[in-house]
Design a protein around this motif. Structure first.
Motif, PDB file in Angstrom:
ATOM      1  N   ALA A 259       5.501   3.189  -1.692  1.00 54.98           N
ATOM      2  CA  ALA A 259       4.668   2.563  -2.689  1.00 54.98           C
ATOM      3  C   ALA A 259       5.301   2.215  -3.856  1.00 54.98           C
ATOM      4  O   ALA A 259       6.021   2.835  -4.485  1.00 54.98           O
ATOM      5  N   ASN A 264       4.080   9.170  -5.996  1.00 53.05           N
ATOM      6  CA  ASN A 264       3.037   8.807  -4.925  1.00 53.05           C
ATOM      7  C   ASN A 264       3.255   9.674  -3.800  1.00 53.05           C
ATOM      8  O   ASN A 264       2.668   9.445  -2.565  1.00 53.05           O
ATOM      9  N   ARG A 487       0.342  -2.883  -6.116  1.00 53.49           N
ATOM     10  CA  ARG A 487      -0.643  -2.113  -6.898  1.00 53.49           C
ATOM     11  C   ARG A 487      -1.755  -3.061  -7.475  1.00 53.49           C
ATOM     12  O   ARG A 487      -1.139  -4.189  -8.023  1.00 53.49           O
ATOM     13  N   SER A 488      -2.814  -2.678  -7.539  1.00 57.65           N
ATOM     14  CA  SER A 488      -3.941  -3.651  -8.082  1.00 57.65           C
ATOM     15  C   SER A 488      -4.961  -2.887  -9.023  1.00 57.65           C
ATOM     16  O   SER A 488      -5.247  -1.678  -8.523  1.00 57.65           O
ATOM     17  N   VAL A 515      -4.730   5.220  -5.787  1.00 57.05           N
ATOM     18  CA  VAL A 515      -3.993   5.899  -6.608  1.00 57.05           C
ATOM     19  C   VAL A 515      -4.804   6.615  -7.852  1.00 57.05           C
ATOM     20  O   VAL A 515      -5.323   5.760  -8.570  1.00 57.05           O
ATOM     21  N   GLU A 533      -6.111   2.668  -9.106  1.00 59.05           N
ATOM     22  CA  GLU A 533      -5.430   1.785  -8.868  1.00 59.05           C
ATOM     23  C   GLU A 533      -5.312   1.630  -7.312  1.00 59.05           C
ATOM     24  O   GLU A 533      -5.397   2.723  -6.564  1.00 59.05           O
ATOM     25  N   LEU A 535      -3.716   0.408  -3.684  1.00 56.49           N
ATOM     26  CA  LEU A 535      -2.535  -0.191  -2.819  1.00 56.49           C
ATOM     27  C   LEU A 535      -3.013  -1.178  -1.960  1.00 56.49           C
ATOM     28  O   LEU A 535      -3.919  -0.782  -1.126  1.00 56.49           O
TER      29      LEU A 535
END
Length: 553
Positions: A259, A264, A487-488, A515, A533, A535
């Protein structure tokens, strides 16, 4: 059977030319009988002054047209009425001959029909000319995707066999404009040709009829690509070389993704290979222990070399299935040790790979492999300049290539029987070597797994998928390294459960988890908050689009 099925309720555009002819003939016959019935009813009432009911008039017309008699109304007194009856008699004879040719002979004597009459109406379809592989594999793939097509085969016997089995096939010469017109080339969107040296002539002839036509050519190699492009071919595909490259990429690029950013808690994405002889063989993805594990997420997988993100729960697991699983690395290791018939492929590229067979596929594989590992090549032809000259089905040849010390073996010999024997021999000499093989015949894929291969690609199957993908303007068999985890921002999905976000299957990316406070959660019941966030995983191309346009909704 297909004619009967079509008549039984499909859209009119699915009717063949023969079905349309039979339908129009039936309508014409009914119209003729009704017209004669009305004329007879009027004539008896007006000319003969002996009125008859419409039903009796119909009976007299049918009796006359079938030559069974003229009914109790004969003879008739007026000239006009007698002329009408003579017209009916001649009409009955003509209709009888037409009925015999159109219906009776084809049904009871199996009179040969023009294959063109069995074609349904075509528009924006695919024309396939001189396909030199497993034709039924290709046509079944197109029919499964509901893609319209016409196969133009130069062999009349083969074309008739395929047509009799319900496929849209006709016989003809693809270099003939007239024969291409029979395949409705002017209305086609794509031409697939597999005609060798005749490809340029076929492409030029087809482009003359349809300037907007896309042309894709299967060739032994791509050395003539520039010449074919000049002749109007948009894309040249060398299947053996393509599969050789993909096998090399599969051998050298195991997927192992951490990740991005932060600790993480050991969250990773790993490959899990369903091995030959696994009890999972034939099981639905949705029923597998990997899909139902409480702390792991099944991202997707490669099925016969095709990357599916996400994998459908209805997909079937086979010995060549490579699944992508996300979660805690320790949990993945536990599942692999507890589940019979699965293993995790190498986490690092191989140090040395043996390539058996230096044809087009072997040469392409070697070119890719040399950038990642030491390569030892084998071929019985001295002119191919292999590292080891010899028969790959002989133990001494594989021992000379030091198969026991190799990390992987790529088998790209031209003959499937030779390939299967090579796989079995290599497995007996090196039980731990990873074996990746190419077969020509799709039916040889299962025997290759039983012989000991870990991963198999079929030329016929991949060619069929290439054609299907070209219809949609896509590419198949993306290199395995094109899987990326990013990540978004989670704000667009605020308030939704992870399970609901993952349920969407119309995207080429999927959400693995969220996350929050430095920890990763993959539980489907987790509710997404704006500060989280996400993944997100997908192919490299899909993730590039994702980063440009955002997640949407």
């Amino acid at each position: 059977m297909r004619e009967l099925r079509n008549i039984g309720g499909l859209h009119p555009s699915d009717y063949t030319r023969r079905q349309w002819f039979v339908l129009l003939y039936a309508l014409g016959l009914v119209s003729t009988v009704l017209a004669f019935t009305l004329a007879y009813w009027w004539g008896m009432r007006t000319l003969e002054n002996e009125p008859r009911t419409i039903y009796r008039s119909l009976n007299a017309v049918v009796a006359t047209m079938t030559t069974t008699g003229y009914g109790a109304d004969a003879p008739w007194q007026t000239r006009a009425m007698n002329l009408l009856m003579v017209t009916m008699q001649f009409g009955g004879v003509v209709i009888g001959f037409v009925t015999l040719r159109v219906l009776i002979i084809p049904l009871f004597e199996r009179a040969p029909l023009k294959l063109d009459d069995r074609l349904s109406l075509k528009n924006d379809h695919v024309v396939i000319t001189e396909y030199q592989r497993d034709t039924e594999e290709l046509l079944d793939e197109l029919e499964r995707l509901d893609v319209g097509y016409v196969l133009l085969d130069p062999d009349q016997t083969e074309a008739k066999r395929l047509s009799d089995e319900g496929y849209q096939a006709i016989n003809g010469d693809a270099e003939s404009r007239a024969d291409l017109d029979r395949a409705s080339i002017e209305d086609a969107s794509l031409l697939i040709t597999d005609a060798g040296d005749r490809t340029a002539s076929i492409a030029l002839t087809a482009r003359e009829a349809n300037e907007d036509l896309r042309v894709v050519s299967f060739m032994r190699s791509t050395r003539r690509r520039s010449a074919l492009e000049q002749a109007g071919v948009d894309r040249t595909v060398a299947p053996h070389a393509l599969i050789g490259r993909r096998l090399a990429e599969k051998a050298t690029t195991p997927v192992s993704i951490d990740a991005p950013g932060g600790d993480n808690d050991g969250f990773v994405v790993r490959e899990i290979l369903v091995r030959r002889g696994s009890p999972l063989h034939g099981a639905r993805v949705g029923d597998s222990p990997l899909a139902n594990h409480p702390s792991l997420t099944l991202v997707g997988g490669w099925f016969d070399g095709e990357l599916r993100l996400p994998a459908s729960p209805d997909d079937r697991l086979a010995p060549n299935t490579v699944l992508l699983v996300a979660g805690d690395e320790g949990a993945i290791t536990d599942v692999i040790s507890e589940t019979s018939g699965v293993q995790s492929p190498r986490a690092t590229p191989p140090s040395r790979v043996v390539v058996a067979g230096l044809g087009d596929g072997g040469a392409a594989a070697t070119e890719v492999l040399r950038d990642h590992a030491s390569v030892t090549t084998i071929d019985e032809r001295q002119e191919a300049d292999p590292d080891v000259v010899g028969d790959v089905t002989e133990p001494e040849t594989l021992r000379a290539a030091e198969i026991g010390d190799a990390s992987a073996l790529v088998v790209t010999v031209d003959d499937d029987s030779t390939g299967l024997l090579t796989v079995a021999l290599a497995r007996s000499l090196a039980p731990d070597v990873e074996i990746l093989a190419r077969v020509v015949d799709t039916e040889k894929a299962s025997p290759a797994f039983r012989a000991g291969a870990d991963y198999v690609l079929s030329v016929q199957r991949i060619c069929a998928r290439l054609v299907a993908a070209e219809v949609h303007g896509e590419r198949v068999m993306n290199p395995v390294r094109q899987v990326r985890l990013v990540r978004s921002d989670a704000a667009p999905f605020e308030g939704r459960r992870l399970a609901d976000v993952r349920r969407r299957t119309d995207r080429d990316w999927t959400v693995l988890g969220l996350v929050r406070d430095g920890s990763v959660s993959t539980a489907g019941e987790a509710v997404i908050e704006a500060e989280d966030e996400l993944l997100v995983v997908g192919s490299d191309q899909a993730m590039q689009r994702f980063e440009r346009t955002g997640p949407g909704s």
